[in-house]
Design an enzyme around this catalytic site. Structure first.
Site, short mmCIF file in Angstrom:
data_model
loop_
_atom_site.label_atom_id
_atom_site.label_comp_id
_atom_site.label_asym_id
_atom_site.label_seq_id
_atom_site.Cartn_x
_atom_site.Cartn_y
_atom_site.Cartn_z
N PHE A 34 0.84 -1.06 0.02
CA PHE A 34 0.15 -0.17 -0.09
C PHE A 34 0.78 1.21 0.14
CE2 PHE A 34 -0.73 2.84 3.82
CZ PHE A 34 0.05 2.28 4.67
N LYS A 35 2.12 1.13 0.24
CA LYS A 35 3.14 2.32 0.58
C LYS A 35 3.01 3.24 -0.92
CE LYS A 35 5.12 1.68 4.87
NZ LYS A 35 4.61 0.45 5.05
#
Ligand code: PLP
Length: 467
Positions: A111-112
């Site tokens: 998700f980063k």
């Protein structure tokens, strides 16, 4: 939009300055002076929009007039074109009212990417406008490094140096960093451990004279633009399950509190969120604080969900500042106390947090059991981080009629060890776009854990790039 420090002493900044600045000069974190408001109609109008367009509408008030509208739209188009799924962050239904928000379709499968793909482009835009070059330095024990590198790959005004401990990250993790062969990307394998890497990065920020005037930039999770980018998927996913006409709940695998704080920002902007569940692994400072008002440090415990292995949750300070009605002095005092001894949050602030937040902690044995059970019940293979949020959703959901969305923060293929320990014969397959990762050419330099050697290398490369 003006941004102020959570400790009340640093000067207020605009969006451009905040993106280029890490920590405020008083040691605090920057937050918007006020949260912009989205009306019910504004939220309803997000339904069906392409992700980049929804992102534009949600982020526009935070950016203000720091970037021309057409330019910002173009940046967002490029940012989210780097995702392999057309929806960028698709929702999968698991059960009658339980959904999985897949945030792992970016270049590094975690998700980063959602935030770092944008941050790299924002930095590049601002530095180009100023006619400057920026140098990013970071240390990684595995995952964040690759997301930062992928985020900077398209930049023409940013050089990035990522230090990782030599022979102490997995082959897949190393290759995700070292196979990015762009001229502005520099991987350094340090003959030491992660703490050595981190200490040398810290020392370089403290004294930047080795860079001869170039700007050192931090892209760690306290950068405001990362939070801002994460606010978007709370809106898009909530609208997909019926907001603003229905309330929604979220369950979020948490460590530095950046992701779930973005959910809080969405709530403050007007999204009808009924409940935010903070799911942690055995490193449970957030759970102890929210559940028992025990605001204290505990030694680090390495777990099967390594991207959530933390001692202190840096972004929690942003929530505290809001709960304390923006009293920067009180936050500075509280954190000074916290750094010395176990402490508690002011009782009324803590009760306010409890109206919205619930929390949860799951150890490694629990994580393995969830991976197995979830697969049996839904056919979905969860990664060990997502597993914490999945079980938290099932155990803590306040009422069965409110849709609950568990955030899936990584692709299971990244965590083969956990998947096998959970009883599967083999790990999940890497997606098509990465299937040749193990054959790609690598580039990295091995250096001793010596500050002088590292800084000499960075200075030499920077001199070369200035030509
Ligand atoms: C970073 C990370 C988290 C934790 O997010 P925070 O914003 O630090 O709370 C959870 N899962 C994965 C896979 C991550 O990489």
């Amino acid at each position: 939009m003006r941004y102020i420090s959570t400790r009340g002493q640093a000067p207020a900044l605009n969006f451009e300055e905040v993106v280029l600045t890490g920590l405020a000069t008083d040691g605090g974190l920057y937050v918007p002076e006020q949260f912009p408001q989205m009306s019910k109609d504004d939220i309803a109008a997000l339904a069906g929009l392409p992700y980049a367009e929804a992102a534009f509408r949600i982020m526009k008030p935070f950016v203000g007039d720091c970037i021309p509208e057409a330019t910002f739209k173009k940046i967002l188009q490029e940012t989210y074109a780097s995702f392999k799924h057309d929806a960028v962050a698709p929702l999968k239904q698991l059960d009658s009212n339980h959904f999985l928000l897949e945030l792992f379709h970016g270049p590094t499968l975690a998700f980063k990417d959602v935030a770092l793909q944008l941050l790299g482009r924002l930095l590049d835009h601002f530095l180009a406008k100023r006619g400057e070059r920026g140098v990013i330095m970071g240390a990684t024990s595995g995952d964040t490094g690759s997301a930062a590198i992928e985020g900077c790959k398209p930049c023409t005004h940013v050089d990035i140096y990522i230090l990782h401990p030599h022979n102490r990250v997995s082959e897949v993790q190393r290759r995700q960093m070292t196979t990015v062969l762009a001229p502005n990307v520099h991987n350094i394998a340090v003959e030491g451990d992660f703490d050595d890497c981190q200490a040398m990065v810290k020392a370089s920020f403290a004294d930047q004279s080795f860079l001869k005037g170039q700007r050192l930039i931090a892209v760690n999770s306290i950068n405001w633009a990362r939070i801002m980018a994460q606010v978007v998927y709370y809106f898009t996913s909530a609208v997909a399950v019926g907001a603003p006409h229905r309330e929604v709940a979220f369950s979020v695998p948490s460590a530095n509190f950046g992701d779930v704080f973005a959910g809080y920002v969405a709530y403050k902007m007007g999204l009808p969120i009924k409940q935010l569940i903070v799911a942690t692994n055995a490193n449970d400072i957030l759970h102890r604080t929210l559940n028992d008002n025990d605001f204290s440090k505990k030694p680090l415990q390495p777990t099967l969900a390594p991207s959530m292995d933390i001692v202190v949750s840096s972004n929690f300070e942003r929530l505290l500042f809001d709960l304390y009605n923006q009293d920067g002095q009180a936050i500075a005092d509280l954190l000074q106390k916290f750094n010395q001894e176990p402490t508690q949050i002011d009782a009324s602030a803590w009760s306010k947090a409890r109206e919205l937040f619930d929390s949860f902690s799951l150890d490694d044995a629990g994580i393995l059991k969830v991976i197995k059970d979830a697969y049996e019940h839904t056919g979905e293979l969860l990664d060990p981080h997502t597993a914490t949020a999945y079980l938290a959703s099932q155990q803590l959901a306040k009422d069965a009629s409110t849709p609950i969305i568990s955030l899936a923060t990584a692709h299971p293929a990244k965590f083969e060890e956990a998947v096998i320990k959970a009883g599967f014969k083999q790990g999940a397959a890497l997606p098509e776009s990465m299937s040749d990762l193990l054959e790609r050419k690598e580039s990295y330099k091995v250096l001793p854990a010596d500050l002088q050697a590292i800084q000499d290398e960075v200075a030499r490369q920077q001199l070369a790039s200035r030509g």
